[in-house]
Design a protein around this motif. Structure first.
Motif, PDB file in Angstrom:
ATOM      1  N   LEU A 262      29.852  28.738 -34.494  1.00  0.00           N
ATOM      2  CA  LEU A 262      30.624  28.704 -35.731  1.00  0.00           C
ATOM      3  C   LEU A 262      30.384  30.030 -36.441  1.00  0.00           C
ATOM      4  O   LEU A 262      29.285  30.293 -36.924  1.00  0.00           O
ATOM      5  CB  LEU A 262      30.185  27.543 -36.623  1.00  0.00           C
ATOM      6  N   ILE A 263      31.409  30.877 -36.452  1.00  0.00           N
ATOM      7  CA  ILE A 263      31.279  32.206 -37.063  1.00  0.00           C
ATOM      8  C   ILE A 263      31.643  32.102 -38.541  1.00  0.00           C
ATOM      9  O   ILE A 263      32.763  31.722 -38.893  1.00  0.00           O
ATOM     10  CB  ILE A 263      32.174  33.236 -36.356  1.00  0.00           C
TER      11      ILE A 263
ATOM     12  N   LYS B 215      38.681  36.911 -37.760  1.00  0.00           N
ATOM     13  CA  LYS B 215      37.355  37.500 -37.595  1.00  0.00           C
ATOM     14  C   LYS B 215      36.252  36.457 -37.724  1.00  0.00           C
ATOM     15  O   LYS B 215      35.130  36.689 -37.297  1.00  0.00           O
ATOM     16  CB  LYS B 215      37.138  38.609 -38.634  1.00  0.00           C
ATOM     17  N   ALA B 216      36.565  35.349 -38.347  1.00  0.00           N
ATOM     18  CA  ALA B 216      35.577  34.295 -38.542  1.00  0.00           C
ATOM     19  C   ALA B 216      36.289  32.949 -38.615  1.00  0.00           C
ATOM     20  O   ALA B 216      37.503  32.875 -38.851  1.00  0.00           O
ATOM     21  CB  ALA B 216      34.773  34.536 -39.818  1.00  0.00           C
ATOM     22  N   ASP B 217      35.515  31.893 -38.404  1.00  0.00           N
ATOM     23  CA  ASP B 217      36.069  30.537 -38.479  1.00  0.00           C
ATOM     24  C   ASP B 217      36.041  29.996 -39.907  1.00  0.00           C
ATOM     25  O   ASP B 217      36.886  29.192 -40.284  1.00  0.00           O
ATOM     26  CB  ASP B 217      35.261  29.586 -37.588  1.00  0.00           C
ATOM     27  N   MET B 218      35.053  30.444 -40.675  1.00  0.00           N
ATOM     28  CA  MET B 218      34.837  29.864 -42.004  1.00  0.00           C
ATOM     29  C   MET B 218      34.272  30.922 -42.936  1.00  0.00           C
ATOM     30  O   MET B 218      33.539  31.817 -42.508  1.00  0.00           O
ATOM     31  CB  MET B 218      33.854  28.691 -41.884  1.00  0.00           C
ATOM     32  N   ALA B 219      34.637  30.843 -44.209  1.00  0.00           N
ATOM     33  CA  ALA B 219      34.080  31.724 -45.240  1.00  0.00           C
ATOM     34  C   ALA B 219      33.381  30.863 -46.277  1.00  0.00           C
ATOM     35  O   ALA B 219      33.891  29.813 -46.671  1.00  0.00           O
ATOM     36  CB  ALA B 219      35.180  32.558 -45.903  1.00  0.00           C
TER      37      ALA B 219
ATOM     38  N   PHE C  50      39.055  28.283 -44.810  1.00  0.00           N
ATOM     39  CA  PHE C  50      39.410  28.345 -43.397  1.00  0.00           C
ATOM     40  C   PHE C  50      40.809  28.944 -43.252  1.00  0.00           C
ATOM     41  O   PHE C  50      41.601  28.940 -44.194  1.00  0.00           O
ATOM     42  CB  PHE C  50      39.399  26.950 -42.761  1.00  0.00           C
ATOM     43  N   LYS C  51      41.106  29.401 -42.061  1.00  0.00           N
ATOM     44  CA  LYS C  51      42.433  29.926 -41.784  1.00  0.00           C
ATOM     45  C   LYS C  51      43.477  28.827 -41.973  1.00  0.00           C
ATOM     46  O   LYS C  51      43.223  27.653 -41.677  1.00  0.00           O
ATOM     47  CB  LYS C  51      42.476  30.458 -40.347  1.00  0.00           C
TER      48      LYS C  51
END
Length: 489
Positions: A45-46, A105-109, A236-237
């Protein structure tokens, strides 16, 4: 002139086509929701965050090693554990977090992000996992002047760019001037140096600063806000419903078991670790790592910048009009756009199609930028070589390639060495812009130390000294070789 203008238009069309492909790629990726499946298959999980916002997320110096900690980090660990995957944390500026998930670039912020209606149009959010409330930081000497938020009418308010606090200050504080900055550490320094009168900030973060800095005080914001809009949520996206639903199960457990209270207590302990020893020597490993990355980026970018610069300069002397036009278009376009935009385009824009790591993206962007300036320096050096030199070479029967390699370029480099030296020195300083995408160069480490120690000026002074040492040493080396060239001449 018409040809070069046409070439510039063609270059712009190519870039627009690349952006269109990136947008198409993004929309197609969002069409089918495989967000949870991708995370499961990857086994990772990025997560991206901006670790300069205690107690939500910050860096701690533990036994000489840098470690990302805070309430949000514990929340992310809980989510990754429930998903049965490994947690991978990446750091970058707060205003780049949502861009990072939008571009894959990532799955979650995570980072004390408020799920406002405006943000919901661009990204998906989890349920609220914590609501800390809003407040203002003021200087202790102003406690009688600003007893409550009502007294801030007409004052200069600071807030982190792109945050809820920035928008609220603009809407809710009458006749105020709102100043935005990327880093909360910069805003605290602005407050302490009287550049702003108050700082709009989350209540837990304000409490963290007040506990560790007696020159600061906290007052309530007085905002009457909807809890569901101003609490902290994970982003999330768009179209990541399956992943959001899975994360919401973790949020339900966090709320049911009141885990945020436990996580805040743990963050408080880490903050005490940081403030036990706030000497710059204690953080020497941070600065050393920053210098290492700054030099690495500068050396790599200098090498490829010179190679690209030579190629572009020679293209300018080509008999083929389209080759000359291409070189002119590239040089003018790169020199006409900011390096910061170029860094973000390489990392986020091209990164939609090809996933390039932050460090490599920074090197590519700085190299491409430097190549355009070096090309003009080399072109000027070639033009400075007397025509008699080329005529003599031609009379000896040298080919154009040999003449350029053995006669023109050696003399040109001797003439332009001081200008090239200035470009190399500038490169060391300009490479600091890569910190916006999370590359741990000297500027990035400087901001981490400021956030950890609650000291605003001393870390800046240390970074200044380190930059001076690097540039002064390079200047001595360049002067040494310049003297050798003159002696050889």
């Amino acid at each position: 002139m018409k040809k070069s203008f046409k070439a510039i238009i063609q270059a712009i069309i190519v870039i627009m086509a690349l952006l269109t492909v990136a947008a198409w790629h993004t929309s197609n990726a969002a069409a089918a929701d495989t967000s949870l499946q991708r995370v499961k298959q990857r086994g990772e999980l990025i997560v991206v965050t901006s670790p300069d916002y205690p107690p939500y997320e910050f860096m701690v110096n533990e036994n000489g090693k840098s470690k990302m900690v805070g309430m949000d980090i514990d929340v992310a660990k809980k989510v990754a554990k429930d998903l049965h995957v490994k947690l991978v944390m990446k750091s970058m500026n707060f205003d780049s977090l949502l861009v990072a998930i939008q571009t894959g670039k990532a799955d979650m912020a995570i980072g004390g992000i408020n799920p406002t209606n405006e943000r919901r149009q661009s990204v998906d959010f989890s349920k609220i996992y914590y609501s800390g409330g809003q407040s203002f930081l003021i200087n202790s000497k102003d406690v009688n002047k600003y007893k409550s938020a009502k007294n801030l009418k007409g004052a200069t308010i600071g807030a982190q760019t792109g945050t809820l606090q920035y928008g609220l200050a603009k809407k809710r504080i009458p006749n105020s001037t709102v100043k935005g900055m990327d880093k909360s550490t910069d805003l605290v320094l602005a407050l302490k140096t009287n550049k702003i009168d108050a700082l709009g900030i989350e209540k837990p973060t304000a409490e963290a600063y007040v506990k560790n800095d007696p020159t600061l005080k906290m007052i309530s914001s007085g905002y009457n806000l909807n809890k569901n809009d101003v609490g902290a949520a994970m982003a999330f996206k768009k179209g990541s419903g399956s992943l959001v639903n899975a994360v919401n199960k973790s949020v339900d457990q966090i709320q049911k078991k009141h885990l945020t209270d436990k996580y805040l207590a743990a963050a408080g302990k880490y903050m005490k670790v940081n403030t036990v020893n706030t000497s710059m020597f204690h953080y020497w490993t941070y600065f050393a790592k920053g210098v290492e990355y700054t030099l690495l980026i500068s050396l790599v970018s200098t090498f490829f910048g010179v190679v690209l610069g030579v190629i572009l300069a020679l293209m300018r002397f080509s008999k083929q009009k389209w080759v000359r036009g291409l070189a002119i278009s590239y040089t003018e376009f790169i020199r006409g756009t900011p390096l910061m935009v170029q860094v973000m385009f390489v990392y986020f824009g091209i990164g939609v199609v090809i996933n390039i790591p932050a460090l490599i993206s920074g090197m590519i962007a700085v190299s491409l930028n430097s190549g355009a300036y070096v090309a003009e320096i080399i072109r000027g050096g070639i033009n400075s070589v007397a025509t008699g030199q080329t005529e003599a070479a031609e009379s000896l029967g040298l080919t154009k390639r040999d003449m350029m390699q053995y006669v023109v370029l050696p003399q040109a480099f001797r003439n332009i060495w001081p200008a090239l030296g200035n470009e190399f020195i500038s490169l060391i300083k300009e490479s600091s812009i890569v910190s916006i995408i999370g590359v741990t160069d000297l500027i990035y480490q400087l901001n981490i130390v400021r956030a950890d120690t609650y000291r605003g000026v001393i870390p800046i002074f240390v970074a200044m000294v380190l930059y001076f040492i690097m540039t002064f040493a390079l200047t001595r080396i360049l002067n040494h070789y310049e003297g050798k060239m003159k002696h050889a001449g």
